[in-house]
Design a protein around this motif. Structure first.
Motif, PDB file in Angstrom:
ATOM      1  N   GLN A  89      -4.531   0.743   5.086  1.00  0.00           N
ATOM      2  CA  GLN A  89      -4.431  -0.701   4.863  1.00  0.00           C
ATOM      3  C   GLN A  89      -4.293  -1.429   6.199  1.00  0.00           C
ATOM      4  O   GLN A  89      -4.911  -2.472   6.415  1.00  0.00           O
ATOM      5  CB  GLN A  89      -3.240  -1.013   3.951  1.00  0.00           C
ATOM      6  N   ASN A 130      -1.961   5.869   3.073  1.00  0.00           N
ATOM      7  CA  ASN A 130      -2.335   4.571   2.505  1.00  0.00           C
ATOM      8  C   ASN A 130      -1.940   3.403   3.389  1.00  0.00           C
ATOM      9  O   ASN A 130      -2.697   2.436   3.533  1.00  0.00           O
ATOM     10  CB  ASN A 130      -1.702   4.396   1.122  1.00  0.00           C
ATOM     11  N   ALA A 187       0.817  -1.218   0.000  1.00  0.00           N
ATOM     12  CA  ALA A 187       0.000   0.000   0.000  1.00  0.00           C
ATOM     13  C   ALA A 187       0.852   1.270   0.000  1.00  0.00           C
ATOM     14  O   ALA A 187       0.339   2.359  -0.264  1.00  0.00           O
ATOM     15  CB  ALA A 187      -0.931   0.002   1.211  1.00  0.00           C
TER      16      ALA A 187
END
Ligand code: SF4
Ligand code: FES
Lengths: 254, 248
Positions: free
Chosen positions: A210, A206, A131
């Protein structure tokens, strides 16, 4: 240190597969050398189990020199056992005495489901890395590593954070099953270096998104992770991630 | 009529443009964002504690509560402070709700518990018990509101007159309430819970806001321990000195 042999009682978590409920089994091992590693002791036990026609105990391992992060046993209430800044494979039997009873469990966290016995599925970490735990570079000639000046102190901090081997002991030790020491180490390692700078904001947003999706808990700064980490990753990496996250969410275009 | 045609346009425009951005939503709902709001509201509440403790220390002026009652009157009558009071309640509310959600969600992340407990290595018992300590502080707060805040705002308190002006006589109210031993004990226990809550919360709040420099973290940790001892101790001494008749 004096060499000695010992007889031990092991209480080991046995679980056939992910859907099995699992339970502890008790085993006796004898004549274990104080010079053996913890995993070698398991090798001896497994040899015996195979000779008796029984299913050997499944456990993760690879390098057996403390650098890959595969070994993952929760030994007597401590991930990687009683020694500090040490991995299970580098734990030696001289940490124990003759007649000891040792309880061995897998990492426990919903994000790390048990596959079999002491083996857990830690691919959640891989997906967190996918990610954002990378830098994007164009292919072509490798750039001269010394072309970019980097402040010594920053390089040192980045290097210290890069020592994380992704074993997951921090998650196993944390009462919240939080993965923030691992994620903090990656975010700090890449964010501190000029190569990682351009993707800094997306990276932290991100990776945290995740991490939450994988079902890890939230960090409450208890400090158990830092004390258990085989690579001595500092909790200040988590504070650094917090700062990156705050800044990124304030200035993000989205 | 033509103007009215714009109304649905404006409405749809308003709805399609997110009032709150994606990342701001994350700040309230992600794991890292949750602790960020915990830290931010926590620091505000810490500041409030300083004000509250300072104000209450007026009881030790030993002037029959004149100074204390006047100070309390100032707090209740000043518009800026009344607005801050609303802010305070909003922050307390966010701190409680976020805290409870955090605690519940963190507890759900390990389906199968360990047979052998991890223990104290690297962490203190109070750092691991913030949910419990916070709940104890909340229970104490509810009692405290019933004792003082609700009477002074709604149901009324004894009154007293200084220089032809009437004031709430909170001092007398305190003396009445702290005449009961069990109340004093509950208040002292509440202050002890608050102390441990602060011992972790003070320094952790700054970490959550991203303070990562070792020198500041060390400073804040020491400062936090000092704060966690001194402020709750000052609070606890109030009912104790009232009960033992140390103030007149
Ligand atoms: S931070 Fe430490 S404990 Fe956590 S995964 Fe990395 S090496 Fe393992
Ligand atoms: S087996 Fe590689 S770190 Fe232990």
């Amino acid at each position: 240190m004096e060499h000695y042999n010992m007889n031990l009682t092991l209480k080991v978590w046995r679980q056939k597969n992910q859907s099995d409920r699992g339970q502890f089994e008790t085993y006796k091992v004898s004549n274990i050398s104080s010079e053996m590693s913890f995993l070698e002791m398991f090798d001896v036990l497994n040899e015996e189990l195979i000779q008796e026609g029984k299913d050997p105990i499944a456990f993760d391992h690879d390098c057996r020199e403390g650098i890959c992060g595969m070994c993952s046993m929760y030994i007597d209430g401590k991930p990687h056992g009683p020694w500090q800044e040490n991995t299970t494979c580098q734990l030696h039997m001289r940490a124990f005495k003759d007649g000891d009873t040792i309880t061995v469990e897998p990492w426990r966290a919903n994000a790390f489901p048990v596959l079999k016995d002491l083996v857990t599925d830690r691919t959640a970490f891989d997906r967190i890395i996918q990610a954002g735990g990378f830098i994007s570079v164009n292919t072509g000639n490798a750039v001269d590593a010394n072309a970019l000046p980097i402040e010594k102190a920053k390089a040192d901090d980045a290097f210290a954070a890069a020592a994380c081997i992704g074993c997951g002991a921090c998650v196993a030790a944390c009462k919240n099953s939080s993965a923030l020491l691992f994620v903090g180490a990656k975010v700090a390692h890449l964010g501190l270096l000029p190569q990682g700078e351009p993707e800094r904001k997306e990276r932290v947003l991100n990776m945290v998104a995740q991490m939450d999706k994988e079902g890890f808990g939230a960090c409450t700064s208890t400090g158990a992770c830092e004390a258990t980490c085989p690579k001595g990753i500092s909790i200040s990496n988590i504070n650094r991630l917090n700062k990156e996250y705050l800044v990124a969410s304030l200035v993000s275009e989205k | 009529m033509r103007l009215l045609a714009f109304v649905p346009y404006f409405c749809s425009d308003f709805l399609t443009h997110n009032l709150v951005s994606m990342t701001w939503k994350q700040v309230f709902t992600s794991s890292v964002g949750r602790k960020l709001t915990m830290g931010l509201t926590g620091i505000f509440l810490i500041l409030f504690l300083v004000v509250h403790a300072g104000l209450n220390a007026c009881i030790w002026a030993n002037d029959g509560g004149v100074m204390f009652n006047k100070a309390a009157h100032f707090m209740g009558a000043t518009i800026v402070i009344r607005i801050l009071e609303i802010g305070l309640f909003v922050f307390i509310f966010i701190h409680i709700i976020q805290g409870l959600i955090l605690e519940a969600s963190n507890r759900s992340k390990r389906g199968t518990p360990y047979a052998v407990n991890y223990g104290n290595r690297g962490s203190k018992w109070y750092s691991r018990s913030m949910g419990l300590l916070g709940t104890l502080v909340l229970l104490f707060l509810i009692l405290h509101w019933i004792h003082f805040w609700i009477p002074s705002r709604f149901t009324g308190t004894p009154e007293v007159t200084y220089d032809n002006k009437t004031y709430h006589d909170l001092f007398t109210l305190m003396k009445e309430i702290f005449a009961e031993l069990w109340v004093v004990i509950v208040y002292v226990l509440g202050c002890i819970s608050l102390g441990y809550h602060l011992a972790h919360g003070f320094q952790s709040a700054f970490r959550s806001l991203g303070v990562h420099n070792k020198k500041y973290n060390n400073m804040l940790t020491s400062l936090g321990y000092g704060f966690a001892v001194i402020v709750p101790l000052a609070f606890a001494m109030m009912p104790v000195s009232m009960y033992l008749g140390w103030v007149s």
